[in-house]
Design a protein around this motif. Structure first.
Motif, PDB file in Angstrom:
ATOM      1  N   GLY A  59     -12.882  -6.334  11.697  1.00  0.00           N
ATOM      2  CA  GLY A  59     -12.423  -6.049  13.052  1.00  0.00           C
ATOM      3  C   GLY A  59     -10.942  -5.756  13.144  1.00  0.00           C
ATOM      4  O   GLY A  59     -10.305  -6.030  14.177  1.00  0.00           O
ATOM      5  N   LEU A  60     -10.367  -5.176  12.091  1.00  0.00           N
ATOM      6  CA  LEU A  60      -8.950  -4.847  12.075  1.00  0.00           C
ATOM      7  C   LEU A  60      -8.736  -3.438  12.612  1.00  0.00           C
ATOM      8  O   LEU A  60      -9.622  -2.584  12.557  1.00  0.00           O
ATOM      9  N   GLU A  61      -7.515  -3.192  13.113  1.00  0.00           N
ATOM     10  CA  GLU A  61      -7.233  -1.886  13.701  1.00  0.00           C
ATOM     11  C   GLU A  61      -6.992  -0.820  12.642  1.00  0.00           C
ATOM     12  O   GLU A  61      -7.358   0.338  12.817  1.00  0.00           O
ATOM     13  N   LYS A  62      -6.359  -1.188  11.540  1.00  0.00           N
ATOM     14  CA  LYS A  62      -6.015  -0.215  10.509  1.00  0.00           C
ATOM     15  C   LYS A  62      -6.542  -0.662   9.153  1.00  0.00           C
ATOM     16  O   LYS A  62      -6.545  -1.853   8.835  1.00  0.00           O
ATOM     17  N   ALA A  63      -6.958   0.323   8.342  1.00  0.00           N
ATOM     18  CA  ALA A  63      -7.499   0.016   7.022  1.00  0.00           C
ATOM     19  C   ALA A  63      -6.476  -0.704   6.152  1.00  0.00           C
ATOM     20  O   ALA A  63      -6.815  -1.591   5.362  1.00  0.00           O
ATOM     21  N   ALA A  64      -5.193  -0.319   6.301  1.00  0.00           N
ATOM     22  CA  ALA A  64      -4.158  -0.921   5.458  1.00  0.00           C
ATOM     23  C   ALA A  64      -4.055  -2.431   5.673  1.00  0.00           C
ATOM     24  O   ALA A  64      -3.655  -3.164   4.764  1.00  0.00           O
ATOM     25  N   GLN A  65      -4.440  -2.884   6.869  1.00  0.00           N
ATOM     26  CA  GLN A  65      -4.373  -4.325   7.140  1.00  0.00           C
ATOM     27  C   GLN A  65      -5.325  -5.113   6.246  1.00  0.00           C
ATOM     28  O   GLN A  65      -5.098  -6.284   5.965  1.00  0.00           O
ATOM     29  N   ALA A  66      -6.381  -4.460   5.791  1.00  0.00           N
ATOM     30  CA  ALA A  66      -7.348  -5.131   4.924  1.00  0.00           C
ATOM     31  C   ALA A  66      -6.797  -5.297   3.510  1.00  0.00           C
ATOM     32  O   ALA A  66      -7.365  -6.034   2.706  1.00  0.00           O
ATOM     33  N   GLY A  67      -5.687  -4.626   3.218  1.00  0.00           N
ATOM     34  CA  GLY A  67      -5.105  -4.689   1.885  1.00  0.00           C
ATOM     35  C   GLY A  67      -4.636  -6.064   1.487  1.00  0.00           C
ATOM     36  O   GLY A  67      -4.480  -6.356   0.299  1.00  0.00           O
ATOM     37  N   ALA A  68      -4.410  -6.929   2.473  1.00  0.00           N
ATOM     38  CA  ALA A  68      -3.940  -8.283   2.173  1.00  0.00           C
ATOM     39  C   ALA A  68      -5.087  -9.270   1.995  1.00  0.00           C
ATOM     40  O   ALA A  68      -4.856 -10.460   1.789  1.00  0.00           O
ATOM     41  N   PHE A  69      -6.320  -8.794   2.049  1.00  0.00           N
ATOM     42  CA  PHE A  69      -7.483  -9.683   1.976  1.00  0.00           C
ATOM     43  C   PHE A  69      -7.589 -10.352   0.607  1.00  0.00           C
ATOM     44  O   PHE A  69      -7.996 -11.499   0.495  1.00  0.00           O
ATOM     45  N   PHE A  70      -7.201  -9.633  -0.445  1.00  0.00           N
ATOM     46  CA  PHE A  70      -7.299 -10.154  -1.806  1.00  0.00           C
ATOM     47  C   PHE A  70      -5.936 -10.630  -2.302  1.00  0.00           C
ATOM     48  O   PHE A  70      -4.927  -9.942  -2.124  1.00  0.00           O
ATOM     49  N   ASP A  71      -5.926 -11.787  -2.946  1.00  0.00           N
ATOM     50  CA  ASP A  71      -4.689 -12.322  -3.511  1.00  0.00           C
ATOM     51  C   ASP A  71      -4.358 -11.681  -4.855  1.00  0.00           C
ATOM     52  O   ASP A  71      -3.196 -11.519  -5.207  1.00  0.00           O
ATOM     53  N   HIS A  72      -5.386 -11.349  -5.614  1.00  0.00           N
ATOM     54  CA  HIS A  72      -5.218 -10.666  -6.889  1.00  0.00           C
ATOM     55  C   HIS A  72      -6.168  -9.477  -6.925  1.00  0.00           C
ATOM     56  O   HIS A  72      -7.325  -9.584  -6.499  1.00  0.00           O
ATOM     57  N   VAL A  73      -5.685  -8.358  -7.449  1.00  0.00           N
ATOM     58  CA  VAL A  73      -6.506  -7.160  -7.603  1.00  0.00           C
ATOM     59  C   VAL A  73      -6.399  -6.727  -9.056  1.00  0.00           C
ATOM     60  O   VAL A  73      -5.300  -6.448  -9.549  1.00  0.00           O
ATOM     61  N   VAL A  74      -7.535  -6.695  -9.741  1.00  0.00           N
ATOM     62  CA  VAL A  74      -7.557  -6.399 -11.177  1.00  0.00           C
ATOM     63  C   VAL A  74      -8.275  -5.075 -11.416  1.00  0.00           C
ATOM     64  O   VAL A  74      -9.428  -4.906 -11.012  1.00  0.00           O
ATOM     65  N   PHE A  75      -7.591  -4.150 -12.067  1.00  0.00           N
ATOM     66  CA  PHE A  75      -8.207  -2.901 -12.505  1.00  0.00           C
ATOM     67  C   PHE A  75      -8.262  -2.923 -14.024  1.00  0.00           C
ATOM     68  O   PHE A  75      -7.226  -2.934 -14.694  1.00  0.00           O
ATOM     69  N   CYS A  76      -9.466  -2.962 -14.572  1.00  0.00           N
ATOM     70  CA  CYS A  76      -9.615  -3.049 -16.029  1.00  0.00           C
ATOM     71  C   CYS A  76     -10.637  -2.038 -16.523  1.00  0.00           C
ATOM     72  O   CYS A  76     -11.422  -1.490 -15.748  1.00  0.00           O
ATOM     73  N   GLY A 132      -1.289  -7.852  -2.628  1.00  0.00           N
ATOM     74  CA  GLY A 132      -1.712  -8.831  -3.614  1.00  0.00           C
ATOM     75  C   GLY A 132      -1.109  -8.508  -4.967  1.00  0.00           C
ATOM     76  O   GLY A 132      -0.463  -7.467  -5.153  1.00  0.00           O
ATOM     77  N   GLU A 133      -1.296  -9.396  -5.917  1.00  0.00           N
ATOM     78  CA  GLU A 133      -0.822  -9.148  -7.282  1.00  0.00           C
ATOM     79  C   GLU A 133      -1.794  -8.201  -7.970  1.00  0.00           C
ATOM     80  O   GLU A 133      -2.976  -8.502  -8.099  1.00  0.00           O
ATOM     81  N   VAL A 134      -1.295  -7.063  -8.409  1.00  0.00           N
ATOM     82  CA  VAL A 134      -2.134  -6.038  -9.028  1.00  0.00           C
ATOM     83  C   VAL A 134      -1.983  -6.103 -10.541  1.00  0.00           C
ATOM     84  O   VAL A 134      -0.870  -6.109 -11.067  1.00  0.00           O
ATOM     85  N   HIS A 135      -3.122  -6.149 -11.251  1.00  0.00           N
ATOM     86  CA  HIS A 135      -3.126  -6.251 -12.706  1.00  0.00           C
ATOM     87  C   HIS A 135      -3.861  -5.045 -13.294  1.00  0.00           C
ATOM     88  O   HIS A 135      -5.002  -4.774 -12.914  1.00  0.00           O
ATOM     89  N   VAL A 136      -3.240  -4.338 -14.211  1.00  0.00           N
ATOM     90  CA  VAL A 136      -3.867  -3.227 -14.928  1.00  0.00           C
ATOM     91  C   VAL A 136      -4.100  -3.699 -16.362  1.00  0.00           C
ATOM     92  O   VAL A 136      -3.146  -3.930 -17.105  1.00  0.00           O
ATOM     93  N   LEU A 137      -5.376  -3.842 -16.747  1.00  0.00           N
ATOM     94  CA  LEU A 137      -5.703  -4.544 -17.989  1.00  0.00           C
ATOM     95  C   LEU A 137      -6.690  -3.758 -18.858  1.00  0.00           C
ATOM     96  O   LEU A 137      -7.517  -3.007 -18.341  1.00  0.00           O
ATOM     97  N   PRO A 138      -6.637  -3.954 -20.181  1.00  0.00           N
ATOM     98  CA  PRO A 138      -7.450  -3.149 -21.100  1.00  0.00           C
ATOM     99  C   PRO A 138      -8.856  -3.657 -21.364  1.00  0.00           C
ATOM    100  O   PRO A 138      -9.613  -2.989 -22.060  1.00  0.00           O
ATOM    101  N   SER A 139      -9.225  -4.829 -20.866  1.00  0.00           N
ATOM    102  CA  SER A 139     -10.563  -5.330 -21.161  1.00  0.00           C
ATOM    103  C   SER A 139     -11.056  -6.268 -20.067  1.00  0.00           C
ATOM    104  O   SER A 139     -10.270  -6.796 -19.265  1.00  0.00           O
TER     105      SER A 139
END
Length: 542
Positions: A431-448, A492-499
């Motif tokens: 129920g947020l007004e802007k999509a960017a507001q949802a960006g704070a939903f996660f404390d850590h974001v991992v892309f592996c 959130g803290e964004v992690h770019v990881l190899p595995s």
């Protein structure tokens, strides 16, 4: 804050370990061992590499023109004709979204309605072990059975190398081989019914050589694999409608755009006995389905109609009395105007499909909960987020957990589009007004990556050549995802990881207290997390 894993370390480990594994697999002889591990090592030599897949994409699917003739030739080389496959009593299912879930519902319904029958299920991809793709009686076939039938097919192909076209490979590629093996397994085990899920598309898919299935069905269509299937819903419907057959009932859920019209046209072209559009059964939203998420209502409705049509069809030449009980014990009739008969309810409730909208309480760490969904299209990602960000699932009263997102997607899919879908759906759900507001939903974001272990190696069942080694070593996709996340307002803290093992370590180092982990974007990623995090016994029920 953005954390990048050093590029050099990834390059040194990942590519070398994968190359060593595959080199060892290609030089293996079938003679010294015939174990499950030996079978998987040989199977992995049949994978299409990234260059082959890219060539198919660039061809616009033209290479598919050879698929069915080659598949029939492979079938002949292992001793069968297409008409032999009619004895499997097939329910054939395709679609963009939900075909695996629909297949799982169908299998559970048949086993519930006819508990004495032997029901086979062939699906893809697998979550943790390749043998999950071939199931009998609701369970993956045992390792010993898998190895036995694998080597029987392998050796038959080696004994009969004659091919009409000398350019046809001696062995079929990975998915075709497993499809051949599934046919051989089900025929050898004399199953009473087979639920067959298409791999990609329909017309040219290797499953599409059964001349006379009992019933065929198409789940929800969407834009995926567009380089091979077409750029519009209509083009994709034309390809997927290729599973419709003469004198066989053709079913479909309700479709968007011209999907319904094209499917109806394809059914007429195939001279199907009938074409039926299946709406969501009004009773389903209030029922406790075994597969979670509102999107499963459509899949369950189609499965109900497929199972009912199957059980009310004229008995095939080789039928089981359990599937076709003599009067006075007829299968109940479904009607959208009446509640679902009790005989069907048990199957809907018992259906299981691991890694899809699945909640798993960590068996080793109190307060840690994993939310697993292999969503890999924008539509399925929308459904995943609606499921996760709902009261009683990812949102719970008097609970403020540390939230972690683990995400990956293949290079053929846009990082910007996928993450934009995730954030916009999350915003709407909250129920947020802007999509960017949802960006704070996660404390850590991992892309592996989908590489299993920190050593750079894969679990044998999870080895994949589908991503170019240079792409893996540079973490190109993961860096694109991190960049897109920031551009879309993700925090959130964004992690770019190899595995995947690196990603699980981030979870394990999270603060004490409740921790919720959403894993999505790739079913291969979900399977790797189940393996590395030790969730198999709970997630797979084994």
């Amino acid at each position: 804050m953005l954390h990048f894993f050093p590029k050099l370390h990834c390059s040194q480990i990942t590519f070398r370990s994968l190359s060593t594994f595959l080199s060892r697999s290609r030089t293996m002889s079938t003679q010294p061992g015939r174990t499950y591990s030996d079978a998987i090592a040989l199977l992995n030599t049949l994978q299409s590499n990234a260059a082959t897949i890219e060539a198919l994409r660039k061809s616009g699917g033209r290479l598919n023109d050879f698929a069915i003739p080659e598949m029939k030739e492979y079938l002949a080389r292992i001793g069968y004709t297409p008409s032999d496959l009619n004895a499997l009593n097939v329910i054939h299912i395709t679609g963009t979204k939900g075909k695996g879930s629909t297949a799982a519902f169908c299998e559970a319904l048949l086993r519930s309605l006819a508990p004495g029958a032997k029901v086979g299920l062939y699906t893809s991809p697998h979550l943790v072990a390749v043998r999950e793709r071939i199931r009998i009686g609701g369970k993956p076939i045992p390792e010993e059975m898998f190895a036995r039938y694998f080597f029987e097919v392998w050796e038959r192909l080696e004994r009969n190398m004659e091919r009409a076209n000398p350019l046809t490979p001696e062995k079929p590629v990975y998915f075709r081989y497993l499809t051949l093996m599934a046919f051989h397994t089900f025929l050898s085990e004399k199953v009473d019914a087979t639920i067959l899920e298409v791999g990609i598309g329909g017309t040219y898919d290797s499953t599409n050589i059964v001349p006379r299935p009992i019933v065929t069905g198409v789940t929800t269509l969407g834009l995926d694999h567009v380089s091979m299937l077409g750029n519009t819903i209509g083009e994709i419907a034309r390809n997927k409608g290729g599973i419709y057959k003469e004198d066989v009932p053709a079913l479909s859920v309700e479709q968007i755009d011209d999907g319904e019209a094209v499917l109806r046209e394809r059914a007429a072209e195939a001279k199907a006995s009938s074409f039926s559009l299946v709406p969501v059964h009004p009773s389903l939203p209030s029922l406790p389905l075994g597969l979670k998420g509102t999107h499963q209502h459509s899949n369950a409705s189609l499965a109900l109609s497929l199972a009912s049509t199957f059980l009310h069809s004229s008995p095939p030449p080789r039928s089981s009395p359990d599937l076709y009980p003599p009067s006075p014990s007829p299968t109940p009739t479904l009607s959208p105007d009446r509640p679902i008969p009790a005989a069907f309810l048990a199957g809907l409730e018992k259906a299981s499909w691991p890694g899809r909208c699945q909640t798993v309480v960590d068996p080793t760490k109190g307060g840690r909960t994993w939310f697993l969904d292999g969503a890999h299209t924008t539509e399925s990602l929308e459904a995943c987020v609606r499921w996760f960000a709902a009261l009683g699932v990812g949102l719970r009263a008097n609970s403020s957990p540390t939230r972690i997102l683990i995400f990956n997607c293949t290079s053929g899919r846009s990082a910007q589009t996928m993450l934009s879908t995730l954030l916009s759906t999350l915003s709407a759900q909250l129920g947020l007004e802007k999509a960017a507001q949802a960006g704070a939903f996660f404390d850590h974001v991992v892309f592996c990556t989908n590489v299993t272990y920190a050593s750079g190696g894969f679990k044998g069942d999870l080895a994949s050549l589908n991503t170019a080694p240079s792409e893996l070593s540079s973490l190109a996709v993961q860096r694109d995802l991190a960049s897109a996340w920031g551009a879309l307002g993700g925090r959130g803290e964004v992690h770019v990881l190899p595995s995947i093992e690196h990603a699980v370590r981030v979870v394990e180092s999270a603060s004490e207290g409740e921790v919720d982990v959403l894993v999505t974007g790739s079913l291969h990623l979900v399977g790797g997390v189940v393996e590395v995090a030790g969730l198999g016994e709970v997630a797979l029920g084994s």
